[in-house]
Design an enzyme around this catalytic site. Structure first.
Site, PDB file in Angstrom:
ATOM      1  N   GLU A  95       0.789  -1.168   0.094  1.00 20.78           N
ATOM      2  CA  GLU A  95      -0.179   0.048   0.162  1.00 20.78           C
ATOM      3  C   GLU A  95       0.940   1.297  -0.040  1.00 20.78           C
ATOM      4  O   GLU A  95       2.092   1.444   0.470  1.00 20.78           O
ATOM      5  CB  GLU A  95      -0.921   0.183   1.202  1.00 20.78           C
ATOM      6  CG  GLU A  95      -1.869  -1.035   1.200  1.00 20.78           C
ATOM      7  CD  GLU A  95      -2.817  -0.890   2.477  1.00 20.78           C
ATOM      8  OE1 GLU A  95      -3.424  -1.888   2.561  1.00 20.78           O
ATOM      9  OE2 GLU A  95      -2.828  -0.020   3.139  1.00 20.78           O
ATOM     10  N   CYS A 115       3.119   8.221   1.881  1.00 14.91           N
ATOM     11  CA  CYS A 115       3.405   7.174   2.944  1.00 14.91           C
ATOM     12  C   CYS A 115       3.674   6.035   2.215  1.00 14.91           C
ATOM     13  O   CYS A 115       2.850   5.457   1.421  1.00 14.91           O
ATOM     14  CB  CYS A 115       2.438   7.143   3.881  1.00 14.91           C
ATOM     15  SG  CYS A 115       2.650   5.809   5.088  1.00 14.91           S
ATOM     16  N   CYS A 122       4.681  -7.728   7.128  1.00 14.63           N
ATOM     17  CA  CYS A 122       5.569  -7.207   8.351  1.00 14.63           C
ATOM     18  C   CYS A 122       5.724  -8.370   9.189  1.00 14.63           C
ATOM     19  O   CYS A 122       4.761  -9.024   9.726  1.00 14.63           O
ATOM     20  CB  CYS A 122       4.988  -6.094   8.897  1.00 14.63           C
ATOM     21  SG  CYS A 122       6.207  -5.481  10.146  1.00 14.63           S
ATOM     22  N   CYS A 126       2.847  -6.122  15.515  1.00 17.77           N
ATOM     23  CA  CYS A 126       1.986  -5.198  16.231  1.00 17.77           C
ATOM     24  C   CYS A 126       0.565  -5.518  16.452  1.00 17.77           C
ATOM     25  O   CYS A 126      -0.097  -5.676  15.350  1.00 17.77           O
ATOM     26  CB  CYS A 126       2.410  -3.691  16.065  1.00 17.77           C
ATOM     27  SG  CYS A 126       4.161  -3.211  15.874  1.00 17.77           S
ATOM     28  N   CYS A 129      -2.002  -3.395  14.214  1.00 18.83           N
ATOM     29  CA  CYS A 129      -1.901  -3.021  12.951  1.00 18.83           C
ATOM     30  C   CYS A 129      -2.093  -4.128  11.909  1.00 18.83           C
ATOM     31  O   CYS A 129      -1.857  -5.320  12.041  1.00 18.83           O
ATOM     32  CB  CYS A 129      -0.112  -2.909  12.923  1.00 18.83           C
ATOM     33  SG  CYS A 129       0.548  -2.705  11.090  1.00 18.83           S
ATOM     34  N   GLY A 183       5.359  -2.716   6.646  1.00 18.48           N
ATOM     35  CA  GLY A 183       6.973  -3.094   6.920  1.00 18.48           C
ATOM     36  C   GLY A 183       7.846  -2.269   7.763  1.00 18.48           C
ATOM     37  O   GLY A 183       7.239  -1.121   8.297  1.00 18.48           O
ATOM     38  N   GLU A 184       8.862  -2.925   8.385  1.00 24.44           N
ATOM     39  CA  GLU A 184       9.827  -2.192   9.184  1.00 24.44           C
ATOM     40  C   GLU A 184      10.840  -1.740   8.376  1.00 24.44           C
ATOM     41  O   GLU A 184      11.746  -2.523   7.825  1.00 24.44           O
ATOM     42  CB  GLU A 184      10.041  -2.824  10.294  1.00 24.44           C
ATOM     43  CG  GLU A 184      11.481  -2.634  11.044  1.00 24.44           C
ATOM     44  CD  GLU A 184      11.483  -1.233  11.751  1.00 24.44           C
ATOM     45  OE1 GLU A 184      10.553  -0.782  12.429  1.00 24.44           O
ATOM     46  OE2 GLU A 184      12.402  -0.371  11.359  1.00 24.44           O
ATOM     47  N   SER A 238       8.099   4.454  16.904  1.00 21.62           N
ATOM     48  CA  SER A 238       6.708   4.208  17.291  1.00 21.62           C
ATOM     49  C   SER A 238       6.902   3.718  18.775  1.00 21.62           C
ATOM     50  O   SER A 238       7.485   2.843  18.999  1.00 21.62           O
ATOM     51  CB  SER A 238       6.095   3.252  16.491  1.00 21.62           C
ATOM     52  OG  SER A 238       5.697   3.669  15.326  1.00 21.62           O
ATOM     53  N   ASN A 314      -7.323   4.762  14.674  1.00 20.05           N
ATOM     54  CA  ASN A 314      -8.326   4.755  13.487  1.00 20.05           C
ATOM     55  C   ASN A 314      -9.067   3.452  13.319  1.00 20.05           C
ATOM     56  O   ASN A 314      -8.317   2.289  12.920  1.00 20.05           O
ATOM     57  CB  ASN A 314      -7.317   4.947  12.098  1.00 20.05           C
ATOM     58  CG  ASN A 314      -8.370   5.217  10.939  1.00 20.05           C
ATOM     59  OD1 ASN A 314      -9.288   4.846  10.677  1.00 20.05           O
ATOM     60  ND2 ASN A 314      -7.594   6.069   9.782  1.00 20.05           N
ATOM     61  N   CYS A 357      -3.287   2.001   8.044  1.00 17.50           N
ATOM     62  CA  CYS A 357      -2.311   1.209   7.429  1.00 17.50           C
ATOM     63  C   CYS A 357      -2.558  -0.464   7.206  1.00 17.50           C
ATOM     64  O   CYS A 357      -2.901  -1.019   8.355  1.00 17.50           O
ATOM     65  CB  CYS A 357      -0.774   1.377   8.314  1.00 17.50           C
ATOM     66  SG  CYS A 357       0.313   0.332   7.732  1.00 17.50           S
TER      67      CYS A 357
HETATM   68  S1  SF4 Z   1       3.981  -2.435   9.767  1.00 19.09           S
HETATM   69 FE1  SF4 Z   1       4.797  -1.246  11.563  1.00 19.09          FE
HETATM   70  S2  SF4 Z   1       3.079  -1.124  12.997  1.00 19.09           S
HETATM   71 FE2  SF4 Z   1       2.544  -2.700  11.449  1.00 19.09          FE
HETATM   72  S3  SF4 Z   1       3.398  -4.766  12.537  1.00 19.09           S
HETATM   73 FE3  SF4 Z   1       5.018  -3.895  11.387  1.00 19.09          FE
HETATM   74  S4  SF4 Z   1       6.223  -2.736  12.561  1.00 19.09           S
HETATM   75 FE4  SF4 Z   1       4.330  -2.812  13.557  1.00 19.09          FE
END
Ligand code: SF4
Length: 376
Positions: A95, A115, A122, A126, A129, A183-184, A238, A314, A357
């Protein structure tokens, strides 16, 4: 996408220059190619008519320019936010979001923020998320990160403007980038740093380093490398909770890199770089948004050169988390202010589209019901 060809956007200017020099062409030819792709909206080598025909043939045989395809787009009627779902060459989906805003200083053509995603899926999982729900698939290549920016820039109009000496004269160029999609970013370090380097380059997208933010969940090995970068890119972390018990439940990475270690490194980072860190804090009703949570946060950040970006959750229908009331958000912010911690309250964007996200990708994957127990 042609097989056995490379994505030209995977190459930095130095790498492309080395390839072009090996053909006995002058190095400035690489700069011309860069300008065509990143400034003039060139999406095939055929349009690069100021290059010798022989070089155009070589590039056409060795490389491709166009990459990921927009397979879904949502446009917010309320504020113009656009959310994109891109399909990569192997079928993975990521995305990207475009967020228009007025220029805070007034005038100009406004702020055009994108963004972008750094990984397909990922691994960090989290709890709040949607991106983490489908698990980790793979890192994105540098070119795949840039493709998102170029596709959004084309879509908002810039590449359709008349081409002038400095590129297209269309009114909308990307002005700000946040690596805050799926993603990280710091776990895909080399590709992300190369991509933001090209975004920053005057021959690339020409976006100032301070307008490019890399957001991390607190992946300390990546943060240590990022501290060594000479460009003044922005870093955001974060946080989402100010004690280890809560943060570990919201963000499993906290078990590996707990708050004491994270904050110690953040202090070292701000001193070493002479830059502030922005802490992202999603406010979730009955989870991390009480006045006591705010006091704990203020204690944690005391004396640190930072600001806090407060983001009311959100609501994603697959999750049971909810947004706190506006009154509770303001109380949280007041506690921080009284303790001398600067904070901003992020305005909600794209409330009428799947703006959080990972939502769009999750919907596309047709996950109807995600088990998400109450956080208690
Ligand atoms: S994209 Fe960011 S907020 Fe979502 S699980 Fe991965 S590290 Fe966590």
């Amino acid at each position: 996408m042609a097989e056995n060809k490379e994505d030209i956007k995977d190459l930095s200017l130095a790498e492309l220059t080395a390839r072009i020099k090996s053909l006995n062409e002058p190095p400035y030819r690489a700069e011309q190619v860069f300008e065509w792709i990143y400034k003039k909206g060139g999406r095939s080598f055929g349009v690069m008519t100021d290059l010798p025909a022989k070089l155009r043939d070589y590039l056409t045989n060795k490389f491709f320019v166009t990459g990921s395809e927009i397979i879904k787009k949502q446009v917010s009627k309320s504020d113009g936010t656009r959310k994109y779902l891109f399909k990569l060459s192997d079928g993975e989906e990521v995305e990207g979001v475009y967020i228009p805003a007025k220029d805070p200083a007034g005038g100009g053509t406004g702020r055009h923020t994108v963004c972008l995603s750094s990984q397909a899926g990922c691994a960090f999982g989290c709890y709040f998320c949607a991106s983490g729900l489908l698990g980790f698939k793979r890192d994105l290549r540098c070119g795949e990160i840039l493709d998102q920016a170029l596709a959004i820039q084309d879509d908002i109009g810039v590449a359709k403007g008349p081409v002038g000496p400095k590129g297209p004269a269309g009114p909308k160029r990307i002005t700000n980038v946040v690596m805050m999609g799926t993603g990280e970013p710091l776990a895909n370090y080399d590709n992300v740093v190369k991509a933001i380097g090209i975004m920053n380059s005057p021959l690339g997208l020409g976006i100032g380093a301070r307008k490019i933010t890399v957001s991390t969940a607190g992946y300390i090995p990546g943060m240590k490398r990022f501290m060594q970068e000479k460009e003044q890119f922005e870093l955001s972390v974060s946080l989402h909770a100010a004690d280890d018990i809560k943060r570990s439940r919201l963000m499993p990475i906290n078990k590996k890199y707990p708050l004491a270690e994270l904050m110690e490194f953040c202090r070292e980072y701000t001193k070493g770089k002479g830059r502030i860190i922005t802490f992202e804090y999603i406010l979730i009703k009955d989870v991390n948004s009480s006045p006591t949570d705010a006091q704990n946060l203020a204690k944690l950040l005391k004396g640190l050169n930072c600001k806090v970006n407060l983001i009311p959750f959100n609501a994603v229908s697959d999750f049971k988390f909810r947004q706190p009331s506006f009154k509770d958000v303001k109380i949280f912010q007041e506690v921080l202010e009284k303790a001398g911690i600067k904070s901003t309250l992020r305005a909600e964007k794209g409330v009428d589209i799947d703006a959080a996200c990972g939502q769009l990708r999750l919907r596309e994957a047709k996950i109807a019901q995600v088990k998400h127990e109450n956080f208690s």
